[in-house]
Design an enzyme around this catalytic site. Structure first.
Site, short mmCIF file in Angstrom:
data_model
loop_
_atom_site.label_atom_id
_atom_site.label_comp_id
_atom_site.label_asym_id
_atom_site.label_seq_id
_atom_site.Cartn_x
_atom_site.Cartn_y
_atom_site.Cartn_z
N CYS A 216 0.87 -1.18 0.00
CA CYS A 216 0.00 0.00 0.00
C CYS A 216 0.91 1.22 0.00
O CYS A 216 2.06 1.15 0.41
CB CYS A 216 -0.87 -0.05 1.25
SG CYS A 216 -1.65 1.50 1.69
N HIS A 217 0.39 2.35 -0.46
CA HIS A 217 1.22 3.55 -0.54
C HIS A 217 1.84 3.98 0.77
O HIS A 217 2.93 4.54 0.79
CB HIS A 217 0.40 4.70 -1.13
CG HIS A 217 0.80 4.94 -2.53
ND1 HIS A 217 0.05 4.54 -3.60
CD2 HIS A 217 1.92 5.49 -3.04
CE1 HIS A 217 0.68 4.84 -4.71
NE2 HIS A 217 1.82 5.41 -4.40
N THR A 218 1.13 3.73 1.85
CA THR A 218 1.64 4.16 3.15
C THR A 218 2.99 3.48 3.44
O THR A 218 3.90 4.09 3.98
CB THR A 218 0.60 3.86 4.25
OG1 THR A 218 -0.66 4.34 3.76
CG2 THR A 218 0.92 4.55 5.54
N HIS B 292 1.54 -3.82 5.93
CA HIS B 292 0.39 -3.75 6.84
C HIS B 292 -0.90 -4.24 6.19
O HIS B 292 -1.93 -4.30 6.85
CB HIS B 292 0.23 -2.34 7.39
CG HIS B 292 -0.09 -1.34 6.33
ND1 HIS B 292 0.85 -0.84 5.48
CD2 HIS B 292 -1.26 -0.79 5.97
CE1 HIS B 292 0.29 0.00 4.64
NE2 HIS B 292 -1.00 0.05 4.91
N GLU B 293 -0.84 -4.61 4.89
CA GLU B 293 -2.04 -5.14 4.25
C GLU B 293 -1.77 -6.62 4.07
O GLU B 293 -0.88 -6.99 3.29
CB GLU B 293 -2.20 -4.47 2.88
CG GLU B 293 -3.57 -3.92 2.64
CD GLU B 293 -3.73 -3.28 1.28
OE1 GLU B 293 -4.00 -2.08 1.26
OE2 GLU B 293 -3.60 -3.96 0.27
N CYS C 78 -9.15 -1.76 21.27
CA CYS C 78 -8.93 -2.41 22.56
C CYS C 78 -10.24 -2.83 23.21
O CYS C 78 -10.26 -3.65 24.10
CB CYS C 78 -8.14 -1.48 23.50
SG CYS C 78 -9.12 -0.13 24.19
N CYS D 8 -11.47 1.52 25.73
CA CYS D 8 -11.28 2.97 25.88
C CYS D 8 -12.55 3.71 25.44
O CYS D 8 -13.49 3.12 24.91
CB CYS D 8 -10.07 3.42 25.06
SG CYS D 8 -10.36 3.39 23.28
N CYS E 45 -13.34 3.22 21.75
CA CYS E 45 -13.89 1.90 21.43
C CYS E 45 -15.32 1.76 21.92
O CYS E 45 -16.13 1.07 21.31
CB CYS E 45 -12.99 0.80 22.00
SG CYS E 45 -11.44 0.65 21.08
N CYS F 198 -9.15 4.19 18.54
CA CYS F 198 -8.78 3.59 19.83
C CYS F 198 -7.60 4.32 20.47
O CYS F 198 -6.57 4.55 19.82
CB CYS F 198 -8.43 2.13 19.59
SG CYS F 198 -7.79 1.30 21.03
N ARG G 75 -4.36 3.09 18.42
CA ARG G 75 -4.44 3.94 17.24
C ARG G 75 -3.10 3.94 16.50
O ARG G 75 -2.04 3.83 17.12
CB ARG G 75 -4.76 5.37 17.72
CG ARG G 75 -4.90 6.36 16.63
CD ARG G 75 -5.06 7.74 17.23
NE ARG G 75 -6.21 7.81 18.14
CZ ARG G 75 -6.65 8.97 18.64
NH1 ARG G 75 -6.07 10.10 18.33
NH2 ARG G 75 -7.68 8.98 19.47
N CYS H 109 -6.45 -2.92 4.61
CA CYS H 109 -6.18 -1.47 4.66
C CYS H 109 -6.90 -0.70 3.58
O CYS H 109 -8.01 -0.22 3.75
CB CYS H 109 -4.68 -1.19 4.60
SG CYS H 109 -4.33 0.58 4.46
N ARG I 108 -3.37 -3.24 -6.98
CA ARG I 108 -2.79 -3.99 -5.87
C ARG I 108 -1.97 -5.16 -6.41
O ARG I 108 -2.39 -5.85 -7.33
CB ARG I 108 -3.89 -4.52 -4.95
CG ARG I 108 -4.35 -3.48 -3.92
CD ARG I 108 -3.21 -3.07 -3.03
NE ARG I 108 -3.56 -2.12 -1.99
CZ ARG I 108 -3.35 -0.80 -2.05
NH1 ARG I 108 -2.82 -0.25 -3.13
NH2 ARG I 108 -3.66 -0.02 -1.03
#
Ligand code: NAD
Ligand code: ZN
Length: 380
Positions: free
Chosen positions: A48-50, A70-71, A100, A103, A106, A114, A118, A178, A373
């Site tokens: 992913c771009h991030t 992360h994907e 979580c 909190c 959540c 969260c 987060r 993601c 993708r």
């Protein structure tokens, strides 16, 4: 019980040693999961771009050496102390932000931000003890957004894992962890277009096309795709985009072009570029009185947003969203079901596939702006 439980696992991971340098497949040690953590075997991951932004570390700060990614989709190998919701063998999607369940965020129906889990792009360690679970010859290798999926095994906080239908094909639903969910949720959960309405989508990458897919599912009658790269337009037709505007083709600002096309502005707009000019245009192109614009793109760290306050007084609404307002653990399983029920189409987002050993090809494709993708297969 698997023989690796409680042991350090040695496996392959794609390590980013330095900003912008090709990843190197290394043998890493992955420590067992600690309190409220889960160790999983990653089967498929995508880029992913991030990941690219933090790997380039031009517009964002980053730490190295680091394992990005992360994907993804994977299977639980073992669980740490206090984990009761997941067991070895469960199919999961790791998510860069967590839930979580305790909190204020959540507990609020309105938020998915969260407090505990987060997204934190600066942190390269686990929150339980401030240590990494990855090492090479005893030297730490840092995590990325709590997921680090460019590794055959990774350790993730239980709150960042969505348990999904075990029948779901992991090589498809991995992209829901993601980008696609972000765009889809930005439209369905935040912009909320009604049937027959008009929606402008800025940026026709995977996130923007996820937003367009949301507009299609919501029954929007006009979906206007805006991109500086006209080669995106052909692909976008598959996503129900009905009209295309390339801001470069006009002398006047694109918000004025859209206002003319739509008799005063679109009902909803979703910005998926990360570019500040596009964010401003996305806001200013919605109809006064009722228009809602939603920002999704991650801006440059020094970016500023500027618009005349009258644009708000004229009853336009500007919102932003994080992961499409989905709560990862509570909501993501139902997005997977949308795919299983054949409402949501995922195949059209997957344009390339490479084995893990060729992960740098996925970076090259993304840097060239080719495809949407690229699935990275962990096993040969
Ligand atoms: P992408 O690069 O594949 O697509 C972006 C598209 O925007 C490109 O086609 C590009 O040509 C176009 N574009 C760039 N500047 C433009 C402009 N001024 N006007 C019109 N079009 C323009 O990226 P992607 O993977 O689809 O991600 C889109 C954005 O969403 C990124 O900024 C990413 O970091 C962000 N993102 C946000 C979240 C969140 O939770 N808010 C989650 C995931 C990704
Ligand atoms: Zn929380």
């Amino acid at each position: 019980m698997s023989s690796t439980v409680g042991q350090v696992i040695k496996c392959k991971a794609a390590v980013a040693w330095e900003a912008g340098k090709p990843l190197v497949i290394e043998e890493v040690e992955v420590a067992p999961p600690q309190k409220m953590e889960v160790r999983l075997k990653i089967l498929f991951t995508s880029l992913c771009h991030t990941d690219v932004y933090f790997w380039e570390a031009k517009a964002q700060n980053s730490v190295f050496p680091r394992i990005f990614g992360h994907e993804a989709a994977g299977i639980v190998e073992s669980v740490g102390e206090g984990v009761t919701e997941l067991a070895p063998g469960d199919h999961v999607l790791p998510v860069f932000t967590g839930e979580c369940k305790e909190c204020a965020h959540c507990k609020s129906e309105e938020s998915n931000m969260c407090s505990l889990l987060r997204i934190n792009t600066d942190r390269g360690v686990m929150i339980h003890d401030g240590q990494t679970r990855f090492s090479i010859n005893g030297k730490p290798v840092y995590h990325f957004v709590g997921t680090s999926t460019f590794s055959e095994y990774t350790v993730v906080h239980v709150g960042c894992l969505a348990k999904i239908n075990p029948l779901a094909p992991l090589d498809k639903v991995c992209i829901l962890s993601c980008g696609i969910s972000t765009g889809l949720g930005a439209t369905l959960n935040v912009a909320k277009p009604t049937k027959g309405s008009s929606v402008a989508v800025f940026g026709l990458g995977a996130v923007g096309l996820g937003a367009a897919e949301g507009a299609r599912l919501a029954g929007a009658s006009r979906i206007i795709g805006v991109d500086l790269n006209s080669s995106r337009f052909e692909e976008a037709k598959k996503f129900g985009v009905t009209e295309f505007v390339n801001p470069k083709d006009y002398k006047k600002p694109v918000q004025e072009v859209i206002a003319e096309l739509t008799g005063g502005g679109v009902d909803r707009s979703v910005e998926c570029t990360g570019n500040t000019n596009a964010m401003i245009s996305a806001f200013e192109c919605v109809h006064d009185g009722w228009g809602v614009a939603v920002l999704v793109g991650v801006p440059h760290k020094d970016a500023e947003f500027k618009t005349h306050p009258m644009n708000f007084l004229n009853e336009r609404t500007l919102k932003g969203t994080f992961f499409g307002n989905y709560k990862p653990r509570s909501d993501l399983p139902s997005v997977v079901e949308m795919y299983m029920n054949k409402e949501l189409e995922l195949e059209k987002f997957i344009t390339h596939e490479v084995p893990f050993s060729e992960i740098n090809k996925a970076f090259e494709l993304m840097l060239k702006g080719e495809g949407l993708r690229c699935i990275i297969r962990m096993e040969g």
